[in-house]
Scaffold this motif. Structure first.
Motif, PDB file in Angstrom:
ATOM      1  N   VAL A 171     -72.261  42.152 -25.884  1.00  0.00           N
ATOM      2  CA  VAL A 171     -73.559  41.900 -25.251  1.00  0.00           C
ATOM      3  C   VAL A 171     -73.958  40.442 -25.442  1.00  0.00           C
ATOM      4  CG1 VAL A 171     -76.032  42.400 -25.427  1.00  0.00           C
ATOM      5  CG2 VAL A 171     -74.379  44.274 -25.370  1.00  0.00           C
ATOM      6  N   ARG A 172     -73.763  39.920 -26.641  1.00  0.00           N
ATOM      7  CA  ARG A 172     -74.215  38.561 -26.940  1.00  0.00           C
ATOM      8  C   ARG A 172     -73.339  37.487 -26.285  1.00  0.00           C
ATOM      9  NH1 ARG A 172     -78.219  38.744 -30.937  1.00  0.00           N
ATOM     10  NH2 ARG A 172     -78.611  40.919 -31.469  1.00  0.00           N
ATOM     11  N   LYS A 173     -72.121  37.860 -25.914  1.00  0.00           N
ATOM     12  CA  LYS A 173     -71.290  36.919 -25.148  1.00  0.00           C
ATOM     13  C   LYS A 173     -71.860  36.689 -23.759  1.00  0.00           C
ATOM     14  CE  LYS A 173     -66.745  38.060 -26.992  1.00  0.00           C
ATOM     15  NZ  LYS A 173     -65.588  38.915 -26.708  1.00  0.00           N
ATOM     16  N   GLN A 174     -72.528  37.709 -23.229  1.00  0.00           N
ATOM     17  CA  GLN A 174     -72.935  37.668 -21.822  1.00  0.00           C
ATOM     18  C   GLN A 174     -74.428  37.449 -21.602  1.00  0.00           C
ATOM     19  OE1 GLN A 174     -70.756  40.969 -19.609  1.00  0.00           O
ATOM     20  NE2 GLN A 174     -70.119  41.386 -21.706  1.00  0.00           N
ATOM     21  N   PHE A 175     -75.232  37.669 -22.645  1.00  0.00           N
ATOM     22  CA  PHE A 175     -76.680  37.534 -22.491  1.00  0.00           C
ATOM     23  C   PHE A 175     -77.255  36.688 -23.614  1.00  0.00           C
ATOM     24  CE2 PHE A 175     -75.332  41.441 -20.479  1.00  0.00           C
ATOM     25  CZ  PHE A 175     -75.986  41.407 -19.252  1.00  0.00           C
ATOM     26  N   ASN A 176     -78.257  35.884 -23.274  1.00  0.00           N
ATOM     27  CA  ASN A 176     -78.903  35.020 -24.255  1.00  0.00           C
ATOM     28  C   ASN A 176     -80.299  35.491 -24.628  1.00  0.00           C
ATOM     29  OD1 ASN A 176     -76.730  33.108 -24.247  1.00  0.00           O
ATOM     30  ND2 ASN A 176     -77.455  32.402 -22.251  1.00  0.00           N
ATOM     31  N   ASN A 177     -80.947  36.154 -23.683  1.00  0.00           N
ATOM     32  CA  ASN A 177     -82.327  36.575 -23.891  1.00  0.00           C
ATOM     33  C   ASN A 177     -82.393  37.724 -24.905  1.00  0.00           C
ATOM     34  OD1 ASN A 177     -84.718  38.416 -23.199  1.00  0.00           O
ATOM     35  ND2 ASN A 177     -85.243  36.532 -22.126  1.00  0.00           N
ATOM     36  N   GLY A 192     -75.704  56.589 -33.500  1.00  0.00           N
ATOM     37  CA  GLY A 192     -76.000  56.643 -34.923  1.00  0.00           C
ATOM     38  C   GLY A 192     -75.511  55.478 -35.746  1.00  0.00           C
ATOM     39  N   ALA A 193     -75.138  54.352 -35.121  1.00  0.00           N
ATOM     40  CA  ALA A 193     -74.634  53.225 -35.902  1.00  0.00           C
ATOM     41  C   ALA A 193     -75.224  51.913 -35.386  1.00  0.00           C
ATOM     42  CB  ALA A 193     -73.114  53.165 -35.837  1.00  0.00           C
ATOM     43  N   LYS A 194     -75.096  50.862 -36.196  1.00  0.00           N
ATOM     44  CA  LYS A 194     -75.544  49.544 -35.758  1.00  0.00           C
ATOM     45  C   LYS A 194     -74.666  49.054 -34.607  1.00  0.00           C
ATOM     46  CE  LYS A 194     -76.241  46.503 -39.134  1.00  0.00           C
ATOM     47  NZ  LYS A 194     -76.082  45.834 -40.446  1.00  0.00           N
ATOM     48  N   PRO A 195     -75.224  48.326 -33.650  1.00  0.00           N
ATOM     49  CA  PRO A 195     -74.413  47.750 -32.566  1.00  0.00           C
ATOM     50  C   PRO A 195     -73.272  46.881 -33.096  1.00  0.00           C
ATOM     51  CG  PRO A 195     -76.743  47.533 -32.072  1.00  0.00           C
ATOM     52  CD  PRO A 195     -76.660  48.041 -33.488  1.00  0.00           C
ATOM     53  N   SER A 196     -73.486  46.259 -34.260  1.00  0.00           N
ATOM     54  CA  SER A 196     -72.452  45.391 -34.833  1.00  0.00           C
ATOM     55  C   SER A 196     -71.311  46.188 -35.458  1.00  0.00           C
ATOM     56  CB  SER A 196     -73.068  44.457 -35.880  1.00  0.00           C
ATOM     57  OG  SER A 196     -73.726  45.215 -36.875  1.00  0.00           O
ATOM     58  N   ASN A 197     -71.484  47.513 -35.592  1.00  0.00           N
ATOM     59  CA  ASN A 197     -70.427  48.370 -36.149  1.00  0.00           C
ATOM     60  C   ASN A 197     -69.888  49.370 -35.131  1.00  0.00           C
ATOM     61  OD1 ASN A 197     -70.568  47.206 -38.650  1.00  0.00           O
ATOM     62  ND2 ASN A 197     -71.966  48.703 -39.502  1.00  0.00           N
ATOM     63  N   THR A 198     -70.318  49.260 -33.888  1.00  0.00           N
ATOM     64  CA  THR A 198     -69.934  50.229 -32.864  1.00  0.00           C
ATOM     65  C   THR A 198     -68.954  49.593 -31.888  1.00  0.00           C
ATOM     66  OG1 THR A 198     -72.108  51.260 -33.033  1.00  0.00           O
ATOM     67  CG2 THR A 198     -70.808  51.781 -31.077  1.00  0.00           C
TER      68      THR A 198
END
Length: 488
Positions: A171-177, A192-198
């Motif tokens: 997500v962060r590669k493609q969006f800045n906002n 059930g998990a953090k986006p950084s662990n999914t």
């Protein structure tokens, strides 16, 4: 050969498996410890108000259709669906909010209005998410988690990178906002998990969100439970409520029945749709597959503090589903996953089903459900609940520019202690075992016991994972395994 099958619990996965097994001619009996069916998807009624105690989001309508189609039925035979427009609202401050509408075209426009050029990026992102959805929901999640080879297909080999990157990175590669990033990371919370662990492959949840939309069954999610109960009983399933299972009987390492309310029930096969960890405590210690250490090291989906509130007046500046992202998501997620504790400033969610459905509140009044995601296993007291009620209601009033606390007719709370008492939930978790990379498919607790013959499991701690649609699928998968092993 037809078998006597005893099922523990009556949640979505248990009801689903019961119907599949009864369809094959087995004699199926459900034992539910509470006084109504539905497991975590029960209902609370008071003074003309109706609340779903558990799930409030109806996503992935195709999974429900596929379930009922397996019995030559359709959802509309049991309940009436309405597509929500807008699907939900995300509030970032007193003056900033974004509506997620009911079509991709409108959602693209909302993104573009927030960040120039983002609609094109979103279109690419959703195209990839749809491809993942087609692979996952039409194929992968309908595999029983027996072998790692289940995950290896020509389609998944092409997507291998998506299993080793994360939602957050993609997500962060493609969006800045930051607001748009939070909206795109939000559906992962259902896993059930953090986006950084999914794993990034789970972006298929974004297609479920934006592409398939958010729906509401008239009368609430409990109507789905009642529809499944009606279907199960029409197939010959016997359902016993107020039936507390106290022991799984085992002879020569084979399940032979249950002790229910002190009575011995014989069965050829035992299937548990109850909490997996709790179910194993009904067995002798030497026959449990997973130790306390195993469970303590697992990443669990959050628990929740819930408030069910009857208001004496309509609530303004909210939608049926409203998310409040006015505080730091990362700080809140640390309090859930990294250092379990009560969050200082929690994000929260509110549902006002009476905005859509006049049957759930008296005329001129409003039914409100408020939810704060929490770490399982933390302290739960009435005093803490009240502190957090005041915290979020004060913020809610500021963010929606109204005073509502004086309009509360009644409020009921539900938190970790209730999850433990009502569902024997491990550490009071609400959503089961998180879907992280190392807790996916064959790496989750097994549908079939490795230590006790004729003992099976289904539900959110097993395959394929947390959520209502996965629970329906879990019921189908375990019924298929039982049929397969019964033939051999």
């Amino acid at each position: 050969m037809k078998k006597r099958i005893a099922i523990i619990g009556s949640g979505f996965s248990a009801l689903a498996s019961a119907s599949y097994l009864a369809k094959e001619g087995h004699q199926v009996t459900i034992y539910e410890k509470n006084d109504t069916v539905g497991g975590r998807a029960r209902q609370y009624k008071k003074d003309g108000f109706t609340f779903d105690i558990g799930p409030t989001w109806y996503w992935m309508p195709d999974v429900f259709e596929r379930f009922f189609n397996d019995f030559d039925k359709k959802p509309s035979d049991y309940y009436t669906l309405e597509k929500l427009s807008p699907a939900y609202k995300v509030v970032f401050s007193e003056t900033e909010s974004i509506l997620i509408e009911d079509t991709l075209t409108k959602i693209y426009a909302a993104f573009e209005a927030e960040e120039k050029g983002s609609s094109k990026q979103l279109e690419k992102f959703i195209t990839k998410a749809k491809s993942n959805y087609d692979i996952a929901i039409k194929d992968l999640v309908y595999r029983p988690g027996v072998s790692p080879l289940e995950l290896i297909t020509p389609e998944t080999i092409k997507k291998i990178g998506a299993f080793f990157s994360t939602i957050s990175k993609d997500v962060r590669k493609q969006f800045n906002n930051e607001k748009l990033i939070q909206i795109l990371e939000f559906p992962v919370l259902f896993l059930g998990a953090k986006p950084s662990n999914t794993p990034a492959f789970y972006s298929f949840m974004n297609y479920a969100d934006f592409g398939l939309g958010t729906w509401h069954p008239k009368g609430g999610m409990y109507q789905v439970v009642l529809g499944m109960k009606t279907l199960a009983e029409s197939l010959g399933v016997n359902i016993n409520t107020n039936a507390n299972v106290e022991e799984i009987l085992v002879q020569n390492n084979s399940a032979t029945g249950l002790v229910v309310n002190g009575d011995t029930i014989t069965a050829d096969i035992v299937l548990s749709g109850a909490d997996y960890h709790h179910t194993e405590t009904l067995l002798p210690l030497k026959l449990r597959q997973y130790s306390e250490t195993y469970w303590s090291k697992k990443t669990f989906a959050p628990s929740a503090l819930l408030f069910y509130i009857g208001f004496d007046t309509p609530i303004i500046n909210v939608e049926h589903h409203t998310l409040f992202f006015d505080v730091d998501f990362e700080e809140h997620s640390k309090a859930i996953y990294d250092d379990p504790q009560w969050p200082e400033n929690p994000l929260f969610y509110a549902s006002f089903p009476s905005k859509t459905d006049s049957s759930v509140a008296p005329k001129g009044k409003e039914a409100g459900i408020f939810l704060i995601p929490l770490a399982p296993g933390i302290e739960d007291t009435e005093a803490i609940r009240e502190t957090y009620f005041k915290k979020i209601m004060t913020r809610f009033e500021n963010l929606t520019n109204q005073t509502v606390q004086k309009n509360v007719i009644f409020k009921e709370t539900y938190c970790l202690n209730n999850f433990i008492e009502d569902y024997n939930s491990y550490k009071g978790n609400a959503y089961g075992l998180a879907n992280t990379l190392f807790q996916t498919a064959f790496l989750r607790p097994k549908l079939k016991s490795k230590t006790v013959k004729n003992l099976y499991f289904t539900g959110q701690l097993s395959v394929p994972g947390p959520g209502v649609p996965p629970s329906l699928i879990s019921g189908k998968l375990v019924a298929g395994l039982i049929q397969k092993h019964n033939k051999n």
